[in-house]
Scaffold this active site. Structure first.
Site, PDB file in Angstrom:
ATOM      1  N   ASN A  27      -0.843   7.149  -8.224  1.00  0.00           N
ATOM      2  CA  ASN A  27      -0.065   6.032  -8.783  1.00  0.00           C
ATOM      3  C   ASN A  27       0.780   6.597  -9.914  1.00  0.00           C
ATOM      4  O   ASN A  27       0.298   6.790 -11.030  1.00  0.00           O
ATOM      5  CB  ASN A  27      -1.025   4.955  -9.283  1.00  0.00           C
ATOM      6  CG  ASN A  27      -0.339   3.655  -9.634  1.00  0.00           C
ATOM      7  OD1 ASN A  27       0.848   3.635  -9.939  1.00  0.00           O
ATOM      8  ND2 ASN A  27      -1.094   2.568  -9.610  1.00  0.00           N
ATOM      9  N   ARG A 108       1.577   5.146  -4.337  1.00  0.00           N
ATOM     10  CA  ARG A 108       2.220   3.884  -4.683  1.00  0.00           C
ATOM     11  C   ARG A 108       3.690   4.152  -4.971  1.00  0.00           C
ATOM     12  O   ARG A 108       4.032   5.010  -5.775  1.00  0.00           O
ATOM     13  CB  ARG A 108       1.569   3.266  -5.921  1.00  0.00           C
ATOM     14  CG  ARG A 108       2.319   2.035  -6.455  1.00  0.00           C
ATOM     15  CD  ARG A 108       1.611   1.452  -7.661  1.00  0.00           C
ATOM     16  NE  ARG A 108       2.394   0.384  -8.278  1.00  0.00           N
ATOM     17  CZ  ARG A 108       3.089   0.503  -9.407  1.00  0.00           C
ATOM     18  NH1 ARG A 108       3.110   1.675 -10.044  1.00  0.00           N
ATOM     19  NH2 ARG A 108       3.763  -0.492  -9.903  1.00  0.00           N
ATOM     20  N   HIS A 196       4.325  -5.611  -8.197  1.00  0.00           N
ATOM     21  CA  HIS A 196       2.884  -5.703  -8.449  1.00  0.00           C
ATOM     22  C   HIS A 196       2.140  -6.215  -7.217  1.00  0.00           C
ATOM     23  O   HIS A 196       1.093  -6.840  -7.310  1.00  0.00           O
ATOM     24  CB  HIS A 196       2.582  -6.614  -9.664  1.00  0.00           C
ATOM     25  CG  HIS A 196       3.064  -6.052 -10.958  1.00  0.00           C
ATOM     26  ND1 HIS A 196       3.740  -6.805 -11.888  1.00  0.00           N
ATOM     27  CD2 HIS A 196       2.980  -4.802 -11.474  1.00  0.00           C
ATOM     28  CE1 HIS A 196       4.055  -6.054 -12.928  1.00  0.00           C
ATOM     29  NE2 HIS A 196       3.610  -4.833 -12.694  1.00  0.00           N
ATOM     30  N   ARG A 252      11.209  -3.902 -21.211  1.00  0.00           N
ATOM     31  CA  ARG A 252      12.184  -4.521 -20.316  1.00  0.00           C
ATOM     32  C   ARG A 252      12.491  -5.945 -20.766  1.00  0.00           C
ATOM     33  O   ARG A 252      11.596  -6.675 -21.199  1.00  0.00           O
ATOM     34  CB  ARG A 252      11.672  -4.509 -18.876  1.00  0.00           C
ATOM     35  CG  ARG A 252      11.567  -3.124 -18.291  1.00  0.00           C
ATOM     36  CD  ARG A 252      10.913  -3.141 -16.923  1.00  0.00           C
ATOM     37  NE  ARG A 252       9.697  -2.337 -16.912  1.00  0.00           N
ATOM     38  CZ  ARG A 252       8.799  -2.344 -15.936  1.00  0.00           C
ATOM     39  NH1 ARG A 252       8.976  -3.101 -14.878  1.00  0.00           N
ATOM     40  NH2 ARG A 252       7.720  -1.599 -16.023  1.00  0.00           N
ATOM     41  N   GLU A 392      -5.319  -1.578  -7.727  1.00  0.00           N
ATOM     42  CA  GLU A 392      -4.224  -1.087  -6.886  1.00  0.00           C
ATOM     43  C   GLU A 392      -4.631   0.144  -6.086  1.00  0.00           C
ATOM     44  O   GLU A 392      -4.307   0.257  -4.894  1.00  0.00           O
ATOM     45  CB  GLU A 392      -3.011  -0.753  -7.755  1.00  0.00           C
ATOM     46  CG  GLU A 392      -2.391  -1.927  -8.462  1.00  0.00           C
ATOM     47  CD  GLU A 392      -1.345  -1.508  -9.479  1.00  0.00           C
ATOM     48  OE1 GLU A 392      -0.295  -2.175  -9.535  1.00  0.00           O
ATOM     49  OE2 GLU A 392      -1.582  -0.523 -10.200  1.00  0.00           O
TER      50      GLU A 392
END
Length: 405
Positions: A27, A108, A196, A252, A392
């Site tokens: 990841n 990922r 996500h 962000r 994840e």
């Protein structure tokens, strides 16, 4: 835009439930590489090792790993650590723990564009597609491609799989994914994708047969998004074409009036690179506070720094608004789940967000919220509120297991 004709997009032959495989899940972030080693047998996923190479390419580089019992295997400063060095360390850990040779590696990837929306074996065609859509996720995709390239060199005989983070949202209805732009732009893949997805998928899996019909997932970390899930399917989410949209995040901006960007270009002379840096790296919590992108640092500073307090308040306010919007999409809510680094670990932020939703009948139990319980709502609350850790990497391991020989 037509979808790719992906080879090996489906498992080869029958998936025998007893087929055991050792999978490495990778990841990659903009400056870090998280990893997990899993032994996968059908629906059973056993974590053997997990860790992270932090601050890649800097003097603050560090490599850490723990075993399945949370015991440290290694934790050391490694100035200027590279992906290559990190993979050597992973290989050393496999030998040290006698885990066995790898059968598959899963990556990922944040954005695969309009054609790549499902897990698939990595081949030349897939890599070309990822190169073509770098512009959709310029903070993430170049690093992911670099990791894939280095991993292919380091483990040339091991099958590799890409897992795109937009996949969970691929079936969103048109009313949620179409942007109000001319059709010719929409046909070029300019739409709302959502992100996500692997995290959301792991939350849905955690519920199993007790999955609520109207579920809202608040994934709050450096990146943050709110997703509405009806009967296990994503029907709307706060992020859009890129992972920069939606609610306020660490660096962000989240959603902006498009006129702001036009003004900055026309009146202030910003070029594309400057605008990208502004909205991706200099905004959010960092931009509001002028101090830090880290929620923990802002909370320490908040007693004396008004802008730190404002940043925290705006983050929580933004999340509350997005959750309320998803309630409208679902026609109500049965369960709200907090996940991600902030969502899982910051009881005060969870409380502030939920305080903005008490008008819906949602109420937290303060003691449970502080205690680290997974159920943190009161008995009287009109919906349950839970805290689940995002898994994840387990989802990456499962998808990889399904696609390797």
């Amino acid at each position: 835009m037509d979808s790719l004709n992906l080879t090996n997009a489906e498992p080869d032959g029958e998936l025998a439930s007893g087929r055991e495989r050792l999978i490495l899940a990778l990841n990659s972030g903009s400056s870090s590489l998280k990893f997990g080693v899993y032994r996968v047998t059908g629906d059973r996923v056993q974590k053997l090792i997990s860790g992270e190479a932090q601050a890649l390419g800097t003097q603050a580089g560090r490599f850490e790993a723990i075993n399945a019992h949370q015991q440290p295997l290694v934790g050391e400063s490694v100035p200027m650590i590279t992906t290559k060095h990190a993979l050597h360390e992973v290989e050393r850990l496999l030998e040290q723990t006698q885990s066995g040779p790898l059968d598959g590696i899963g990556h990922r990837v944040v954005h695969g564009g309009p054609a790549l929306r499902q897990p698939c074996r990595i081949n030349k065609q897939v890599l070309e597609q990822l190169q073509q859509v770098i512009g959709f996720a310029p903070l993430h995709t170049p690093m992911a491609l670099s990791v894939i390239e280095e991993t292919s060199r380091h483990f040339p005989e091991v099958a590799q799989v890409v897992c795109v983070d937009t996949g969970f949202h691929a079936q969103m209805p048109e009313v949620a994914c179409v942007l109000a732009l001319p059709k010719e732009l929409r046909e070029q893949g300019i739409q709302r994708y959502g992100f996500h997805g692997l995290s959301c998928e792991s939350i849905v899996r955690r519920f199993g047969s007790s999955l609520p019909r109207r579920l809202i997932i608040a994934h709050l970390g450096n990146g943050a998004s709110i997703t509405a899930v009806r009967a296990g399917q994503s029907v709307d989410t706060s992020m859009g074409l890129t992972p920069c949209g939606g609610m306020i995040m660490s660096t962000r901006s989240g959603d902006l009036d498009p006129g702001v960007l036009i003004y900055l270009i026309r009146q202030k002379g910003l070029d594309v690179a400057a605008v990208e840096t502004l909205v991706d790296r200099q905004s959010g919590l960092l931009g509001i506070s002028g101090l830090s992108a880290d929620m923990r640092s802002l909370k320490i500073a908040s007693p004396t720094q008004a802008d730190a307090r404002l940043a925290i308040a705006m983050f929580c306010y933004s999340a509350s608004k997005q959750i309320a919007a998803m309630m409208a999409v679902l026609g109500g809510i049965d369960t709200l789940v907090f996940t991600g680094g902030i969502g899982e670990n910051d009881a005060e932020v969870r409380a502030n967000i939920c305080n903005g939703l008490t008008w819906t009948g949602l109420h937290l139990d303060s003691a449970l919220n502080q205690s680290g319980s997974d159920l943190i709502s009161t008995l009287e609350s009109t919906c349950t509120v839970r805290v689940f850790d995002s898994r994840e990497d387990e989802e990456i391991a499962r998808h990889t297991w399904q696609l390797i020989p």
